[in-house]
Write a protein that holds these residues in place. Structure first.
Motif, PDB file in Angstrom:
ATOM      1  N   MET A 224      53.707  37.757  32.415  1.00 48.18           N
ATOM      2  CA  MET A 224      54.737  38.667  31.948  1.00 48.18           C
ATOM      3  C   MET A 224      55.682  38.977  33.105  1.00 48.18           C
ATOM      4  N   THR A 225      57.002  38.797  32.910  1.00 48.93           N
ATOM      5  CA  THR A 225      57.977  38.978  33.975  1.00 48.93           C
ATOM      6  C   THR A 225      58.272  40.453  34.205  1.00 48.93           C
ATOM      7  N   ASP A 226      58.810  40.745  35.390  1.00 42.89           N
ATOM      8  CA  ASP A 226      59.211  42.108  35.707  1.00 42.89           C
ATOM      9  C   ASP A 226      60.492  42.468  34.971  1.00 42.89           C
ATOM     10  N   LEU A 227      60.709  43.771  34.794  1.00 42.56           N
ATOM     11  CA  LEU A 227      61.958  44.245  34.218  1.00 42.56           C
ATOM     12  C   LEU A 227      63.092  44.035  35.211  1.00 42.56           C
ATOM     13  N   SER A 228      64.317  43.975  34.680  1.00 40.43           N
ATOM     14  CA  SER A 228      65.489  43.819  35.534  1.00 40.43           C
ATOM     15  C   SER A 228      65.661  45.059  36.395  1.00 40.43           C
ATOM     16  N   SER A 229      66.271  44.881  37.549  1.00 37.59           N
ATOM     17  CA  SER A 229      66.604  46.004  38.418  1.00 37.59           C
ATOM     18  C   SER A 229      68.080  45.910  38.752  1.00 37.59           C
ATOM     19  N   THR A 230      68.900  46.606  37.973  1.00 34.85           N
ATOM     20  CA  THR A 230      70.341  46.629  38.198  1.00 34.85           C
ATOM     21  C   THR A 230      70.744  48.048  38.576  1.00 34.85           C
ATOM     22  N   GLU A 231      72.018  48.249  38.878  1.00 38.38           N
ATOM     23  CA  GLU A 231      72.498  49.589  39.202  1.00 38.38           C
ATOM     24  C   GLU A 231      72.311  50.540  38.026  1.00 38.38           C
ATOM     25  N   ARG A 232      72.301  49.991  36.798  1.00 39.95           N
ATOM     26  CA  ARG A 232      72.131  50.853  35.631  1.00 39.95           C
ATOM     27  C   ARG A 232      70.667  51.141  35.335  1.00 39.95           C
ATOM     28  N   THR A 233      69.770  50.267  35.743  1.00 38.60           N
ATOM     29  CA  THR A 233      68.358  50.442  35.384  1.00 38.60           C
ATOM     30  C   THR A 233      67.472  50.796  36.579  1.00 38.60           C
ATOM     31  N   ARG A 234      68.045  50.799  37.789  1.00 40.80           N
ATOM     32  CA  ARG A 234      67.245  51.118  38.964  1.00 40.80           C
ATOM     33  C   ARG A 234      66.763  52.566  38.910  1.00 40.80           C
ATOM     34  N   HIS A 235      65.479  52.772  39.208  1.00 40.68           N
ATOM     35  CA  HIS A 235      64.904  54.116  39.197  1.00 40.68           C
ATOM     36  C   HIS A 235      65.329  54.864  40.454  1.00 40.68           C
ATOM     37  N   ARG A 236      66.022  55.954  40.279  1.00 48.95           N
ATOM     38  CA  ARG A 236      66.482  56.754  41.400  1.00 48.95           C
ATOM     39  C   ARG A 236      65.628  58.018  41.534  1.00 48.95           C
ATOM     40  N   ARG A 237      65.852  58.996  40.662  1.00 50.16           N
ATOM     41  CA  ARG A 237      65.042  60.207  40.714  1.00 50.16           C
ATOM     42  C   ARG A 237      63.691  59.967  40.054  1.00 50.16           C
ATOM     43  N   PHE A 238      62.643  60.544  40.642  1.00 49.56           N
ATOM     44  CA  PHE A 238      61.281  60.400  40.129  1.00 49.56           C
ATOM     45  C   PHE A 238      60.928  58.928  39.916  1.00 49.56           C
ATOM     46  N   SER A 239      61.209  58.126  40.920  1.00 50.75           N
ATOM     47  CA  SER A 239      60.973  56.684  40.799  1.00 50.75           C
ATOM     48  C   SER A 239      59.496  56.349  40.604  1.00 50.75           C
ATOM     49  N   GLU A 240      58.602  57.288  40.982  1.00 54.30           N
ATOM     50  CA  GLU A 240      57.175  57.045  40.791  1.00 54.30           C
ATOM     51  C   GLU A 240      56.802  56.981  39.307  1.00 54.30           C
ATOM     52  N   LYS A 241      57.657  57.487  38.450  1.00 56.47           N
ATOM     53  CA  LYS A 241      57.414  57.427  37.014  1.00 56.47           C
ATOM     54  C   LYS A 241      57.882  56.105  36.413  1.00 56.47           C
ATOM     55  N   GLY A 242      58.598  55.314  37.180  1.00 57.87           N
ATOM     56  CA  GLY A 242      59.141  54.058  36.682  1.00 57.87           C
ATOM     57  C   GLY A 242      58.071  52.996  36.485  1.00 57.87           C
ATOM     58  N   ARG A 243      58.296  52.131  35.526  1.00 56.09           N
ATOM     59  CA  ARG A 243      57.433  50.979  35.269  1.00 56.09           C
ATOM     60  C   ARG A 243      58.285  49.724  35.420  1.00 56.09           C
ATOM     61  N   THR A 244      57.759  48.727  36.075  1.00 55.34           N
ATOM     62  CA  THR A 244      58.568  47.554  36.405  1.00 55.34           C
ATOM     63  C   THR A 244      58.184  46.293  35.637  1.00 55.34           C
ATOM     64  N   ASP A 245      57.079  46.326  34.884  1.00 52.12           N
ATOM     65  CA  ASP A 245      56.688  45.104  34.167  1.00 52.12           C
ATOM     66  C   ASP A 245      57.148  45.169  32.720  1.00 52.12           C
ATOM     67  N   ARG A 246      57.474  44.024  32.169  1.00 49.59           N
ATOM     68  CA  ARG A 246      58.004  43.931  30.806  1.00 49.59           C
ATOM     69  C   ARG A 246      56.987  44.370  29.759  1.00 49.59           C
ATOM     70  N   ALA A 247      55.704  44.256  30.055  1.00 50.69           N
ATOM     71  CA  ALA A 247      54.682  44.712  29.111  1.00 50.69           C
ATOM     72  C   ALA A 247      54.818  46.204  28.847  1.00 50.69           C
ATOM     73  N   ALA A 248      55.243  46.971  29.851  1.00 50.58           N
ATOM     74  CA  ALA A 248      55.432  48.413  29.673  1.00 50.58           C
ATOM     75  C   ALA A 248      56.568  48.690  28.694  1.00 50.58           C
ATOM     76  N   LEU A 249      57.637  47.892  28.756  1.00 54.79           N
ATOM     77  CA  LEU A 249      58.735  48.030  27.806  1.00 54.79           C
ATOM     78  C   LEU A 249      58.250  47.746  26.393  1.00 54.79           C
ATOM     79  N   HIS A 250      57.508  46.664  26.213  1.00 56.64           N
ATOM     80  CA  HIS A 250      57.006  46.311  24.885  1.00 56.64           C
ATOM     81  C   HIS A 250      56.073  47.395  24.350  1.00 56.64           C
ATOM     82  N   GLU A 251      55.288  48.010  25.234  1.00 62.36           N
ATOM     83  CA  GLU A 251      54.371  49.068  24.805  1.00 62.36           C
ATOM     84  C   GLU A 251      55.136  50.270  24.265  1.00 62.36           C
ATOM     85  N   VAL A 252      56.206  50.663  24.948  1.00 66.29           N
ATOM     86  CA  VAL A 252      57.021  51.781  24.474  1.00 66.29           C
ATOM     87  C   VAL A 252      57.674  51.436  23.135  1.00 66.29           C
ATOM     88  N   LEU A 253      58.221  50.243  23.015  1.00 64.41           N
ATOM     89  CA  LEU A 253      58.884  49.849  21.771  1.00 64.41           C
ATOM     90  C   LEU A 253      57.893  49.733  20.621  1.00 64.41           C
TER      91      LEU A 253
END
Length: 228
Positions: A1-30
């Motif tokens: 499973m590939t990592d999520l994109s990291s662009t200026e729009r999707t980069r975690h800035r505040r509370f970055s520890e809450k961020g998830r970087t793998d695509r499986a996490a996106l599929h789980e939320v959806l």
């Protein structure tokens, strides 16, 4: 499973520890829901519309009337090509509980969320029908094969958009308040988490349903089960 994109729009800035970087996490939320908020710009003004969605590995699907401005980006005729809609933003959020701290400042919410940026593509033909199937099965698994399929007239009146999942951000917040080892711990106040769960209730039949019409198993089996 590939990592999520990291662009200026999707980069975690505040509370970055809450961020998830793998695509499986996106599929789980959806996978955990079926309602999103679609953000578009119509005539230079932001419009955010709640709508049902479905998804597969590469795309999220939304639908609406061909006259819906949220499906076309507006324009004089309401039929502007999707290429002229520009980038849309889709968000999905699940609330898992309230975090009740000793001070109001430290209160928060436990949640799972996703934010997707992309340029949508309008579907036609078999792709359109498949998009509607995915939408239907996301909300009510088994219903696509049980109910009548859309007619040609109904399909012509419906717009289905495919939104690539190439650029996305996921955040998850969980756990208790974080003021238990600070000065406010001496206040003697209760603190903790008030969990929230959404559960399907027993089906309510249509009042006009003929007596003796059987409740299909794929609907009956959802009563008492959690949404997420």
């Amino acid at each position: 499973m590939t990592d999520l994109s990291s662009t200026e729009r999707t980069r975690h800035r505040r509370f970055s520890e809450k961020g998830r970087t793998d695509r499986a996490a996106l599929h789980e939320v959806l996978r955990a829901g079926f309602v999103c908020h679609l953000g578009v710009v119509v005539d230079g003004v932001p419009m955010v519309v709640p709508t049902v969605y479905g998804f597969d590995v590469d795309h999220l699907y939304v639908h609406g009337s061909v006259a819906s401005r949220s499906m076309t980006g507006g324009g004089p005729t309401g039929r502007r090509p999707t290429a002229e809609m520009g980038t849309v933003c889709v968000t999905v959020t699940h609330v898992d509980g309230l975090v009740l701290a000793r001070s109001v400042f430290e209160h928060g919410v436990n949640y799972r969320s996703a934010m997707i940026y992309s340029e949508p593509r309008r579907l036609e033909g078999e792709e359109k029908l498949e998009g509607l199937r995915i939408l239907t099965e996301q909300a009510a698994p088994g219903q696509w094969d049980y109910a009548r399929r859309p007619s040609r007239k109904e399909l012509a009146a419906t717009t289905v958009l495919a939104i690539p999942l190439a650029e996305a951000s996921v955040k998850v917040s969980s756990g208790p308040p974080d003021d238990g080892d600070g000065p406010d711990a001496e206040l003697g106040l209760w603190a903790g988490v008030l969990p929230l769960a959404t559960t399907w209730l027993p089906p309510v039949p249509d009042p006009l349903l003929p007596e003796g019409t059987a409740l299909p198993g794929h609907i009956a089996g959802r009563a008492g089960t959690p949404l997420t």
